[in-house]
Every structure is written in structure tokens, then in C-alpha cells.
Design a protein around this motif. Structure first.
Motif, PDB file in Angstrom:
ATOM      1  N   GLN A  28     -39.898  -1.574  -0.104  1.00 45.26           N
ATOM      2  CA  GLN A  28     -39.649  -2.730  -1.136  1.00 45.26           C
ATOM      3  C   GLN A  28     -39.700  -4.160  -0.004  1.00 45.26           C
ATOM      4  N   ARG A  29     -39.659  -4.105   1.133  1.00 47.01           N
ATOM      5  CA  ARG A  29     -39.844  -4.652   2.045  1.00 47.01           C
ATOM      6  C   ARG A  29     -40.523  -5.318   2.659  1.00 47.01           C
ATOM      7  N   LEU A  30     -41.341  -4.211   2.537  1.00 45.25           N
ATOM      8  CA  LEU A  30     -42.961  -3.851   3.319  1.00 45.25           C
ATOM      9  C   LEU A  30     -44.352  -4.694   1.914  1.00 45.25           C
ATOM     10  N   ASP A  31     -43.287  -4.319   0.670  1.00 46.97           N
ATOM     11  CA  ASP A  31     -44.049  -4.774  -0.446  1.00 46.97           C
ATOM     12  C   ASP A  31     -44.388  -6.561  -0.878  1.00 46.97           C
ATOM     13  N   ARG A  32     -43.169  -7.238  -0.124  1.00 51.01           N
ATOM     14  CA  ARG A  32     -42.399  -8.369  -0.619  1.00 51.01           C
ATOM     15  C   ARG A  32     -42.905  -9.092   0.785  1.00 51.01           C
ATOM     16  N   ALA A  33     -43.793  -9.212   2.181  1.00 49.41           N
ATOM     17  CA  ALA A  33     -44.083  -9.938   3.012  1.00 49.41           C
ATOM     18  C   ALA A  33     -43.653 -11.888   2.657  1.00 49.41           C
ATOM     19  N   PRO A  34     -43.308 -12.362   3.424  1.00 45.20           N
ATOM     20  CA  PRO A  34     -43.309 -13.829   3.216  1.00 45.20           C
ATOM     21  C   PRO A  34     -44.890 -14.433   3.071  1.00 45.20           C
ATOM     22  N   ASP A  35     -44.751 -15.354   2.360  1.00 53.21           N
ATOM     23  CA  ASP A  35     -45.986 -15.525   2.045  1.00 53.21           C
ATOM     24  C   ASP A  35     -46.404 -17.587   2.115  1.00 53.21           C
ATOM     25  N   GLN A  36     -44.902 -17.660   3.462  1.00 56.14           N
ATOM     26  CA  GLN A  36     -45.478 -18.650   3.192  1.00 56.14           C
ATOM     27  C   GLN A  36     -47.141 -19.842   4.284  1.00 56.14           C
ATOM     28  N   GLY A  37     -47.241 -19.057   4.945  1.00 56.27           N
ATOM     29  CA  GLY A  37     -48.234 -18.848   5.301  1.00 56.27           C
ATOM     30  C   GLY A  37     -48.324 -18.482   7.108  1.00 56.27           C
ATOM     31  N   PHE A  38     -47.687 -17.619   7.432  1.00 59.27           N
ATOM     32  CA  PHE A  38     -47.602 -17.046   8.608  1.00 59.27           C
ATOM     33  C   PHE A  38     -49.230 -16.391   8.630  1.00 59.27           C
ATOM     34  N   THR A  39     -49.328 -16.113  10.133  1.00 63.27           N
ATOM     35  CA  THR A  39     -50.715 -15.538  10.553  1.00 63.27           C
ATOM     36  C   THR A  39     -50.308 -13.691  10.542  1.00 63.27           C
ATOM     37  N   HIS A  40     -51.657 -13.110  10.401  1.00 63.35           N
ATOM     38  CA  HIS A  40     -51.281 -12.020  10.215  1.00 63.35           C
ATOM     39  C   HIS A  40     -50.290 -10.811  11.327  1.00 63.35           C
ATOM     40  N   ASP A  41     -50.850 -11.003  12.194  1.00 65.87           N
ATOM     41  CA  ASP A  41     -49.546 -10.481  13.900  1.00 65.87           C
ATOM     42  C   ASP A  41     -48.818 -10.685  13.606  1.00 65.87           C
ATOM     43  N   THR A  42     -48.016 -11.929  13.523  1.00 64.92           N
ATOM     44  CA  THR A  42     -46.536 -11.415  12.684  1.00 64.92           C
ATOM     45  C   THR A  42     -46.059 -11.190  11.379  1.00 64.92           C
ATOM     46  N   LEU A  43     -46.994 -11.175  10.448  1.00 66.21           N
ATOM     47  CA  LEU A  43     -46.488 -10.937   9.425  1.00 66.21           C
ATOM     48  C   LEU A  43     -45.975  -8.485  10.095  1.00 66.21           C
ATOM     49  N   GLN A  44     -47.517  -8.271  10.829  1.00 66.40           N
ATOM     50  CA  GLN A  44     -47.946  -6.946  11.798  1.00 66.40           C
ATOM     51  C   GLN A  44     -46.164  -7.020  12.281  1.00 66.40           C
ATOM     52  N   ALA A  45     -45.821  -8.168  13.329  1.00 68.53           N
ATOM     53  CA  ALA A  45     -44.781  -7.566  14.217  1.00 68.53           C
ATOM     54  C   ALA A  45     -43.792  -7.323  12.883  1.00 68.53           C
ATOM     55  N   ARG A  46     -43.392  -8.070  11.924  1.00 71.68           N
ATOM     56  CA  ARG A  46     -42.281  -7.657  11.276  1.00 71.68           C
ATOM     57  C   ARG A  46     -42.209  -6.088   9.532  1.00 71.68           C
ATOM     58  N   ALA A  47     -43.684  -5.808   9.780  1.00 74.03           N
ATOM     59  CA  ALA A  47     -43.575  -4.513   9.146  1.00 74.03           C
ATOM     60  C   ALA A  47     -43.114  -3.380  10.211  1.00 74.03           C
ATOM     61  N   GLN A  48     -43.806  -3.935  11.713  1.00 73.76           N
ATOM     62  CA  GLN A  48     -44.151  -2.651  12.742  1.00 73.76           C
ATOM     63  C   GLN A  48     -42.002  -2.868  12.857  1.00 73.76           C
ATOM     64  N   LEU A  49     -41.614  -3.787  13.439  1.00 71.41           N
ATOM     65  CA  LEU A  49     -39.683  -3.951  12.777  1.00 71.41           C
ATOM     66  C   LEU A  49     -39.041  -2.776  12.273  1.00 71.41           C
ATOM     67  N   LEU A  50     -39.645  -3.161  10.889  1.00 66.27           N
ATOM     68  CA  LEU A  50     -38.792  -2.253   9.597  1.00 66.27           C
ATOM     69  C   LEU A  50     -38.797  -1.162  10.238  1.00 66.27           C
TER      70      LEU A  50
END
Length: 648
Positions: A28-50
Motif C-alpha cells: 500500500q505504501r509503495l502504491d501511494r508514493a507522493p506526487d509533489q514533484g520529487f525526482t525518481h531517485d528520491t522516490l526510489q530511495a523511499r521505496a528501498q527504505l520501506l
């Protein structure tokens, strides 16, 4: 870097969550990634930590070992908290998760540090853009959290720090506009937060007063309406609320400055504040300043207020003339019920005006209205003597001393008024004679030889007794600001009204007796009839305030002054989009005074009320309480009507 968070809170699960639920939460957390304009690298780092947290918590052996570590940290008792070590490449992703976990302030502070040398990223890099965006979003979220906790100054400081950071970075203009708007809408709450603090918090209160002036200025003055986010309909109740936290001197200073800048409302309020300060501090020169300010304003309908100020300055002839010129029919009728002596009427109104309109509403004033103490004060006497000399009246008695005593009447015709004379005054039937010269010490106006007329125990009168010809002009000039007048802190009960009953001999009681007829015309009504009249008024008033048709004509049970007050109250509720439910039940009713034209009764009521908005939200309420009031009934022609009331 270290994140001040554990794996459970990072993923958003509780320590009792099983492994299967952990994996569902991860998806659920991976499916609801924030969409405020963060780069792919930041979203990828978020997913890896989760993913790393989910892997640990879904592995039973690793999870048990981790839980033992958390228990050991908690058992140290030294305030240690769990933290997660993350590599620099995942820093922004970790801070994003920290904000999502409800730690927006910590995320904002860490992002701010990351943008400062020597950690500052390369100009124009994706890391710089992501950290700046995160700082703006976290700042706004942290400020909202503080506001929800009613920590308005902390919220404002966070917004100011975020604005400074974004301005320095030169990025996110839309984000900056949002922070500026949030800071602007926070201004009234900051004012209330700061000025409501203890009087010893001088710096905080001065900052709050400065912000109040800023707020008024950006609105275009007290009467201005330049702020679409804070319309006049909301600003006036807010201003009425914060006035209670200002001292009398603070109000004198503020309103005088705004009045000098051209605000008619501020001039009006400054005059009342000066009067309050002068009366409490025994400084008649301040009341003189209040009189001059109010008079210079030229507002129609203020004559009765000017008359009270003149009375306090010892200018009784002028005060009586001003009062007679300004009083409308309802006020004249009320005054006539108080006494046959014009000076006693004026004193009664002045006392009521001071106690109801002038002295309440200041943080540092708790004073009873004692006109005897006022006129006996040496500073007041010295000031009046000085003014006498200036006017060239050193040898003539003051109007106060020269006012003849009221004509003798039978005790049955006089209301039971409290004695208002001075201890050294002569007997009631003599003001001054050649035999009492030894009482005088100076000019004849001095108070040791003065006997003021006895002042009645007044009935309730309209809070703003404006003459009929001038009321429209004054209301048009001051608008809804008349609603800012200070109110007594105690809840005012509903007025009493007598209910008519036939004077014929009562037949045997029927199972369902008919409703009493109104108006009440009995020349000598019984307590039961008067109580029925009171209950009829209470029921009619409750119906009007609830937006319903009253069960009896208002003018059949109460004088026009009371009906007008009720109509104003109902109009104020309607303007605010509110309805009011009032419950008032008579518990006891005892007549204390009775003359052919006036009856006073002491009444115990069980009272409660509640105001609701159109959406049903409770705006204000008074819990059920017992009130004891004195109700006055007057006979108009052959009819008995409610004339007024006051707390006993």
C-alpha cells in the motif's frame, strides 16, 4: 545520517502487527508514493527504505532480535530513542518517510541543515531540488501541526523560517506564496495567543499589540474590510474577544491613535476607555478628555453618554440638559420609574452606564460603581474646584449642591432605594442653611455639606439607549461595532413579565383551566397573576429567539424598551446566522415592593441557553444555573407590563 524513528513507525505498523499484514502495508505504501514533484531517485530511495523495514519485520528471527534492541534502549531510562542509520544516497527518501510518519518538524529541520554549508548540495542538482521541495512541504505540515495544537507562535516561527529558506534558495515561488498566505491567516491567532498571556510577560504582550496594529492596518482600519480572508463579520467578534485581554491603558493608547488617524469607531471606544480609566483611577481630567473626544466626534445619539461624563465632572445643570435632549421615549419612561427627581434619574442612569457599558471589558479593572466615593475623593473635589475657578464661579454653589431635595412623598410612593448620601450630610429635608456653615471647608460645592439624591435600585434598561432621531445615524456610523460593547461576565437572565388573570372571583378549578388573557388590567394584581405575566414573557422571548411565532403578543406583556431589546438580540443572531434556544423556569416569585404604579418582585429562575449555527454547531451555551433577579412591573394606563429587571 540517522533518522529519529524505528522500523515500525517508518513502515506505519504497530509492534503487534503480523508478518502478512506487514507485507500488505508495504504494498500500500509503495502504491501511494507522493506526487509533489520529487525526482525518481528520491522516490526510489523511499521505496528501498520501506522494503528494508518490511523485510526485517516479516522475518521472525530478525524481528525478535530487533524488538530486544528496542526494549534495551527503552530500559536505559536516559531518554534514549531508537534511530535508523541510512546511507547519504537515501537521505532525502528517509526524510520524506520521516515527514509521512508525522514528524514534519524534524524533517524540516534536517532538510534545512542539509541545504546549509558544508552539507549543501551542488547548485542545480536533483538533490538540491528535492531537499528544497521537502523543506517547503515539511515546513507547511509542521506549521499546521503547531496550529492544531494552538501553538500559534511556534507555527508562525516555522513558517517564517521556511520562507527565509525558500527565498534564499530562490526556488518554489508557488510554495512561497502558500507559506505567506498561511502566515497571514495565522495573524489573528498569534495576536490572541500573545496578548492573552500573563501581564508579567511584557515582551510577548507588546509583540501581540504590535501584531494587532499590523492586523488593523492591513484591514484598512477598524471599519476597513480589505482582507478577504478575514471579513468584517468575523473580525468584529474576534476584536470583541481580544479586548478582554487588553488593559485599560493599552486600550486608551490603541484607540486614541486609531481615532486620531480618523476612525470614528476608535474615537468612540477611546472615550469609553478614558472614562473607565478616569473613574477607577479617580482622575477626572481623563474623563474630561473622554468628554472632549466623544463630543468632537459629533456622533448623533451619544448625548446620554456625554451627560454621564458631565455629571462625573460636577457639571450637573449641563448634564441634565444634555440627558433630557438625548434620551428617547423608552429611556425617559425608564428614568421616570426610578425617581421623581431629575438628578436622581441621571445618577441612576450614570451608575447603570458605568457598570454595564464602561467598566466591563478591561483586563485590569474590577471595580464597583460607587458615585459617593467618586464625589468624596479629594482629587475629584480639587479638580471640580479648579474648573469652578476657571469658569469664574468660585462664589456660587455647584449645581450638585444647589439642587433642591426631592419633594416629600409618602414612603408607599417611593421605591426602596439604597441611601446614597454622605455620612456628614445634613438631614434629608435640609441641604444647607446658615446654621451649618461649620460643615463647609472651602467653596460651597464641596461634598461634606452635599447630599446627593437617593439613587434607586435600578431596573434593567437598554444597553445603548439611543434617542429615536439619532439612533440610525450612530448605527450607520459605527455599524456592527456597537456589538463590541463590554458585557457583564455574569449571565443575564430573561426579563420577567406578569400574566393577566381575571379579577372576578375564581370558580372551582377546572381540570384544564383556560390560558390567562393579556394584557393584565387588574388594578391590584396578585403574585400569581404577575408570575403568569412573567412566564408569558419568558415563553414569548424563547419563541422569538428560536425563530418561532410567540404565543402572545410581545406588547401585551412588556414595554417597548424590552421588546426592542429582544428584537435587537434576535436580529444579531440572524445576522450571525445563529439560532438560540433558551430555557427559563420560575422557581419562586415574591413581591418585595408594591405601589399603585410600580411593583418589584424577587424571582428565582432555573436558566440555560444555547446558540447554534445554521450547520448545527454549538457557538456558545450557558449550563443550567440558578439565577435570582429583581423584576419591575409598571402600570401604563390600565395595563401592567414588564418594565425591566436586574440581578439581585
Amino acid at each position: 545520517m540517522e533518522l529519529p524513528i524505528d522500523h515500525f513507525r517508518l513502515l506505519g505498523v504497530s509492534p503487534t502487527t503480523d508478518g502478512e499484514t506487514v507485507l500488505r502495508t508495504l504494498q500500500q505504501r509503495l502504491d501511494r508514493a507522493p506526487d509533489q514533484g520529487f525526482t525518481h531517485d528520491t522516490l526510489q530511495a523511499r521505496a528501498q527504505l520501506l522494503q528494508a523495514s518490511a523485510d526485517l519485520l516479516s522475518d521472525e528471527e530478525r524481528r525478535h532480535s530487533y524488538e530486544r534492541e528496542l526494549t534495551a534502549i527503552a530500559d536505559t531510562g536516559e531518554g534514549a530513542i531508537a534511530a535508523l542509520e541510512i546511507p547519504p544516497s537515501r537521505e532525502v527518501g528517509g526524510l520524506l518517510l520521516l515527514m509521512e510518519a508525522g514528524q514534519a518538524q524534524e524533517a524540516f529541520e534536517a532538510a534545512s541543515r542539509g541545504l546549509q554549508p558544508p552539507q549543501a548540495p551542488a547548485l542545480g542538482s536533483s538533490r538540491e531540488a528535492d531537499l528544497t521541495l521537502l523543506a517547503g512541504i515539511a515546513c507547511q505540515a509542521a506549521a499546521t501541526d503547531y496550529r492544531n495544537q494552538r501553538r500559534y507562535e511556534a507555527s508562525a516561527r516555522t513558517l517564517q523560517q521556511g520562507l527565509q529558506l525558500l527565498q534564499r534558495m530562490g526556488q518554489l515561488p508557488e510554495q512561497r506564496r502558500q507559506l505567506e498566505h498561511q502566515l497571514k491567516t495565522l495573524l489573528p491567532y498569534r495576536v490572541l495567543d500573545l496578548i492573552s498571556r500573563d501581564l508579567s510577560a511584557l515582551s510577548a504582550r507588546q509583540e501581540g499589540i504590535g501584531l494587532l496594529e499590523q492586523l488593523v492596518q492591513q484591514r484598512g482600519g477598524l471599519e476597513g474590510d480589505l482582507d478577504s480572508d478575514f471579513p468584517q463579520a468575523e473580525f468584529q467578534p474576534f476584536f470583541k474577544q481580544i479586548r478582554q485581554f487588553l488593559t485599560v491603558q493599552e486600550q486608551v493608547d490603541l484607540f486614541s491613535r486609531w481615532g486620531d488617524a480618523g476612525s470614528a469607531t476608535a474615537d468612540f471606544l477611546a472615550s469609553f476607555a478614558l472614562t473607565a480609566a478616569g473613574f477607577v483611577q479617580r482622575k477626572p481630567e481623563r474623563i474630561q478628555a473622554a468628554f472632549q473626544r466623544l463630543k468632537a466626534g459629533g456622533q448623533a445619539g451619544t448625548e446620554v453618554f456625554l451627560a454621564c461624563q458631565q455629571l462625573l465632572l460636577g457639571q450637573v445643570d449641563q448634564a441634565q440638559a444634555m440627558f433630557d435632549a438625548g434620551a428617547d421615549e423608552a429611556l425617559r419612561q425608564w428614568a421616570e420609574e426610578q425617581s421623581d427627581d431629575p438628578l436622581a434619574r441621571l445618577c441612576a442612569y450614570c451608575r447603570d452606564w458605568l457598570s454595564r457599558e464602561v467598566l466591563p471589558g478591561f483586563r485590569d479593572i474590577e471595580a464597583d460603581v460607587d458615585l459617593e466615593a467618586w464625589f468624596a475623593d479629594r482629587d475629584v473635589q480639587a479638580y471640580v474646584e479648579q474648573q469652578d475657578r476657571i469658569r469664574g464661579r468660585q462664589t456660587s454653589p455647584s449645581p450638585l449642591a444647589s439642587t433642591p431635595a426631592p419633594p416629600a412623598t409618602t414612603s408607599e410612593e417611593l421605591p426602596a432605594w439604597p441611601d446614597f448620601s454622605f455620612e456628614s450630610a445634613p438631614e434629608p429635608d435640609v441641604l444647607h442653611s446658615d446654621d451649618d456653615d461649620d460643615l463647609w471647608d472651602g467653596p460651597r460645592w464641596r461634598l461634606p455639606a452635599l447630599r446627593l439624591p437617593e439613587i434607586p435600585a435600578i431596573a434593567d434598561l437598554p444597553r445603548w439607549a439611543l434617542p429615536a432621531a439619532g439612533a440610525t445615524v450612530l448605527v450607520a456610523a459605527l455599524g456592527g461595532w456597537l456589538l463590541l460593547r463590554p458585557r457583564p461576565q455574569t449571565v443575564q437572565p430573561l426579563p420577567v413579565q406578569p400574566a393577566e388573570q381575571s379579577t372576578a372571583a375564581a370558580p372551582e378549578p377546572a381540570p384544564e383551566p383556560p390560558a390567562p388573557a393579556f394584557p393584565l388590567t387588574s388594578s391590584d394584581p396578585s403574585e400569581t397573576q404577575l408570575q403568569e405575566l412573567l412566564e408569558a414573557w419568558l415563553a414569548a422571548k424563547a419563541a422569538v429567539l428560536a425563530g418561532q411565532q410567540p404565543p402572545v403578543a410581545l406588547t401585551a406583556v412588556a414595554r417597548s424598551s424590552q421588546v426592542t431589546l429582544l428584537q435587537r438580540q434576535e436580529q444579531a443572531n440572524r445576522n450571525a446566522g445563529a439560532t438560540e434556544t433558551v430555557n427559563a423556569k420560575v422557581e419562586s416569585f415574591n413581591v418585595r415592593e408594591r405601589t399603585p404604579r410600580r411593583i418589584a418582585a424577587e424571582v428565582t429562575l432555573q436558566y440555560s441557553d444555547q446558540r447554534r449555527s445554521t450547520t448545527g454547531a454549538v457557538l456558545s451555551q450557558t449550563a443550567s444555573t440558578t439565577l435570582t433577579n429583581t423584576y419591575v412591573f409598571g402600570r401604563d394606563g390600565d395595563r401592567w407590563l414588564l418594565a425591566g429587571f436586574k440581578p439581585s
